[in-house]
Write a protein that holds these residues in place. Sequence first.
Motif, mmCIF file in Angstrom:
data_model
loop_
_atom_site.group_PDB
_atom_site.id
_atom_site.type_symbol
_atom_site.label_atom_id
_atom_site.label_comp_id
_atom_site.label_asym_id
_atom_site.label_seq_id
_atom_site.Cartn_x
_atom_site.Cartn_y
_atom_site.Cartn_z
ATOM 1 N N ALA A 2 0.801 -1.223 0.000
ATOM 2 C CA ALA A 2 0.000 0.000 0.000
ATOM 3 C C ALA A 2 0.830 1.267 0.000
ATOM 4 C CB ALA A 2 -0.947 0.015 1.205
ATOM 5 N N GLY A 3 2.126 1.181 0.267
ATOM 6 C CA GLY A 3 2.929 2.396 0.275
ATOM 7 C C GLY A 3 4.168 2.251 1.130
ATOM 8 N N LYS A 4 4.813 3.377 1.360
ATOM 9 C CA LYS A 4 6.072 3.409 2.106
ATOM 10 C C LYS A 4 6.058 4.581 3.065
ATOM 11 C CE LYS A 4 9.781 4.573 -0.179
ATOM 12 N NZ LYS A 4 10.926 4.497 -1.085
ATOM 13 N N SER A 5 6.649 4.379 4.250
ATOM 14 C CA SER A 5 6.742 5.428 5.255
ATOM 15 C C SER A 5 8.136 5.385 5.863
ATOM 16 C CB SER A 5 5.679 5.242 6.339
ATOM 17 O OG SER A 5 5.748 6.283 7.296
ATOM 18 N N ILE A 6 8.672 6.568 6.236
ATOM 19 C CA ILE A 6 10.020 6.636 6.785
ATOM 20 C C ILE A 6 9.997 7.453 8.065
ATOM 21 C CG2 ILE A 6 11.111 6.419 4.523
ATOM 22 C CD1 ILE A 6 11.666 9.416 4.601
ATOM 23 N N SER A 7 10.977 7.174 8.922
ATOM 24 C CA SER A 7 11.205 7.939 10.146
ATOM 25 C C SER A 7 12.711 8.134 10.275
ATOM 26 C CB SER A 7 10.646 7.199 11.367
ATOM 27 O OG SER A 7 10.940 7.906 12.553
ATOM 28 N N SER A 8 13.162 9.400 10.316
ATOM 29 C CA SER A 8 14.588 9.715 10.305
ATOM 30 C C SER A 8 14.969 10.472 11.567
ATOM 31 C CB SER A 8 14.958 10.553 9.075
ATOM 32 O OG SER A 8 14.650 9.856 7.885
ATOM 33 N N SER A 9 16.184 10.203 12.048
ATOM 34 C CA SER A 9 16.737 10.887 13.220
ATOM 35 C C SER A 9 18.247 10.994 13.056
ATOM 36 C CB SER A 9 16.403 10.132 14.514
ATOM 37 O OG SER A 9 15.012 10.056 14.703
ATOM 38 N N ASN A 10 18.842 11.990 13.739
ATOM 39 C CA ASN A 10 20.278 12.238 13.658
ATOM 40 C C ASN A 10 20.976 11.660 14.883
ATOM 41 O OD1 ASN A 10 20.882 13.994 11.218
ATOM 42 N ND2 ASN A 10 19.184 15.120 12.156
ATOM 43 N N LEU A 11 22.196 11.178 14.650
ATOM 44 C CA LEU A 11 23.082 10.754 15.729
ATOM 45 C C LEU A 11 24.274 11.703 15.759
ATOM 46 C CD1 LEU A 11 24.170 8.830 17.908
ATOM 47 C CD2 LEU A 11 25.188 7.463 16.056
ATOM 48 N N PHE A 12 24.529 12.314 16.929
ATOM 49 C CA PHE A 12 25.654 13.218 17.122
ATOM 50 C C PHE A 12 26.618 12.570 18.114
ATOM 51 C CE2 PHE A 12 23.548 16.499 14.841
ATOM 52 C CZ PHE A 12 22.215 16.436 15.190
#
Length: 743
Positions: free
Chosen positions: A714-724
Motif C-alpha cells: 500500500a505504500g512506504k513510510s520513513i522515520s529519520s533521526s540524527n546521531l551526534f
Amino acid sequence: RPGVPITRPEIIDEDATSARLRWQRVYTPPYRHSEPISYQIEQQEAPHRNWRPLARGITMTEHTITDLMPKKDYLFRIRAESQNGDISAPTPPISYYKSPTPSPRIPRKTVDYKMFEQDFSVPSRCYVDHLTTFIPPRLPLDKPDMTEDGPSTVSLRWRPAQVPERTRDKYPITYSIEVKNPPNFEWNDVESGLTGLSHTLKDIHPDVDYMFRIRAHNEFGSSEATLPVSLYRPIEVEQYYDDEYDSDYEVPFVTLGDCVPPKLPMETPRLTSVTGERAMLHWLSARIPAYAKKVPITYIVEIKEDNMPGFSHFQSGIIDPKFLIEGLNPNMSYQFRVKAETQFGCSDPTLAVSLDRNKDKVKRPLIDMKREDLEIPQVKMRDAAPKGVPPRMSSSRPLITNHYGGNLLLTWGPARVPSYVKGSLLKYTVEKREPPHSTWTVLADNVEDNEYDVTGLNPERDYMFRIRAKNQFGASDPTMPCSVINVRDDYVPPVFSRSQSRDSGTPRMSRRSSIESPLVLSRQISLDESDDMYRSGMPPEFKSTVEELQYGVLGKTARINLAVRGFPLPVIEWTFKGNNLFDKNKYKSIITPSGVITLDIFNLCLDDIGEYKCTAENDNGIKIIIVQLEYADAPTFIEPTEDMYLDSHKSGRFECKVDGIPYPKIRWMKDTRPITETSRLKIQHTKPNQWSLSLNDVISLDSGLYTCVAENVAGKSISSSNLFVDDDSDNEGKHPVEENQFP
C-alpha cells in the motif's frame, strides 16, 4: 485515448436520400507517437435516443451517407478510433432535418467558413472549455463521519464536493444519502436534495445493521459515491430468540445467510491496570460478515505461560470486548490472545500480547542481611533434550482412492517424532471443509491407522480433507488439503493473444491451446515419447509457493497471483461469492503457457474484499484453491525515532514502533545507504511492532542521519533521526552540536 475532432461536423452536400459530412482531423498530442487514426460515424433517428454505428474505418475527413429516408430527421456525430481499438469521445451532433414541418435549411455563406480558418494543431478553446467546465461535481472518497445520537438516530457529516469556479454559483450542488442493509447488496436513496454538509437520520431501526454513503449532484450529472460507513448493532440473546417482531419496520432483524464463523480483527489486544496478580485485557470487537446469518458473539481468552509449547484455554463465554484476568503469578511471564466464537465456529486468533515480568530478585534491606542469609547460586542443569514434543506431519497431500458415490478412502504417510521421544502413542485427526465455506471441522478423531473410510458424502458437493497427527505433547501442523470435486463446468472455447499467453478477456480460459497453439504444439512434438508424464498427462496442481492471503489497495487495481502446473494446460475459472466473474470492465484474467495465473480487479472497493475461488481443470483432474483478498493499509509509525547524542565509545539505541496491513518490511539506512549488521550494529525486532537499531562503542564516523523505512503493497513510510557523537569526552560542558558545527 486519441483526441476528439475539433469542431462540430458539417453537411456540405445533400439530396433527398443522401448527405455528405465533413469534419476536421483529430488532434493528437505531440508527445504521442504517430499511429494510424480512423473515424466512425454514429447515427440517431428521431424520436429514438440510442446511437448506432453507421460507418467505421474511415480514413478521410469526408464521407457520404446514403439510403436515408426522405421524410425522416437524423442526428450525426463523429468518433476517432486508434489502431489498438481505443475510441475517443464524440463530437457535438449535427442535425439533418428532412421532415416537412421544419423550416428550410439556409446554407452558410462562404465567408463564414473563412472566419473560422485557423491552425488546427490544437483543439478549439471553446470546445475544450465546454468539456472541462460543465462537468459533474467531484466528491472526495473519504468515509463520512457518523455519530450515534441514540438507538434510532445517527448524524452524518461529509466533505464538500469540488466544481470549477465558473459553475459553482450558477449551478448549485446538492447531496443525497444512500443506505444499504446487509446482507442486501442494493443501495437505496434515503435522503436527496441536501444543500448542507451534514444531516441527521431519524426513525431507523435500533436492531438492524446499516451502511451509508454520499453522492453529489448538479445539472451536469452525479459524482462517484464515497466509501461507505457502517453502523453495526449489538445482538442480545433474548432479543434474537424472540418470535415476535416489530411490524413498524420493514427490514427484518434476523436475516438468513451462510452459517460462517465471525471475523475478528488481527490487531494485538491491550493490557491495562497491570498488577502482580491481575491485568485488564482489551480487544477490538468481532463482526458477522454481511452475507452471513446474524447470531450472538462471545469471546475466548487463551493463555500461554513462560516456557510452555502452546496456548491453552483460559476463559470462554465473554460478551464484552474486555476481561479482567486474575490469579496470575507475579514472577512469571505470560502471553494472551483472543478468539471470537458463535454457534457456527471460532474465528482466527488475534496476535498475542506479552506480559513480561522482571525476574530479578528483589533486594533485601541491608539491616536484615546476615552471613547465613547469603545464598550461593545453584546451577540448574538443563536436560540435554526436552521430555517430549508434538509429532511432525509431512506436508504432502492425503491420497484419495476407492471413490464411488458418497464414499471414499483416505490414506496418508505416517508422522515422525524425534528419536529421543520414546513411547509416544501417535493418533490422527481427519478434518473436512466444504467450499466455499472456510471453516474446517473435525470428521474423525483418534484414528490409529494411516487410512480412514469416509462415508455419507453428498455427491453434488465439493469437499477438502487434511490430516493432523497428535500425541500427549500436542498436535502437528495439518497436511496440504486434498480436494474432491463433484461439479463440472461447461467448456468454453479458447482465445489466443499475440503474446502467446491465453487471455479470454474474462476470468474463464480454455485448455485447448495444447492442440492449437503453435508454441505448445512445438514443445509437444519435441517431447520424449517414453516420458510417462507427457504420454498420460498430469492433473493440475497449484504450486506450494502460492500465498492464500493476498492484499490490494482500495481505489486501485488489485492483482491476485497464482501458479499452476499440469498437462495439458488447465482451464482456469474464477468465482466470488458463488458467482462467476465475467465482467470485462471489472475483471481480467490471464494464464501464460508456463502456468502463471493473474486476476486483475479494477478499482478495488470494499465489496470486492473476500474469498476468491480459482478452479483449474484439464482432462486428467481438477484442483481448487481459495485465496483471501484483504485491503492493504500503508505503514504508519506509531512511535517514530528520535535524535540521539552520545559521547565517544558509548552505546545507544534508536527505537520505533510501526504498523501496517500487511505488516511492512523494515530496513534501516544511514545517510541513504543500507545498513548491514556488524559486531557494533544490531537490528532487533520485538513482536509485535517494536524495532530497534543498537549502536555499540560509537565513534565519530557513526554520526549521521539514520532512517527506518517501512514498506508494503500500500505504500512506504520513513522515520529519520540524527546521531551526534562527541569526540572530546573530557569537555563535558560543550554541546556536541556546537563542537562539530553541524549546519
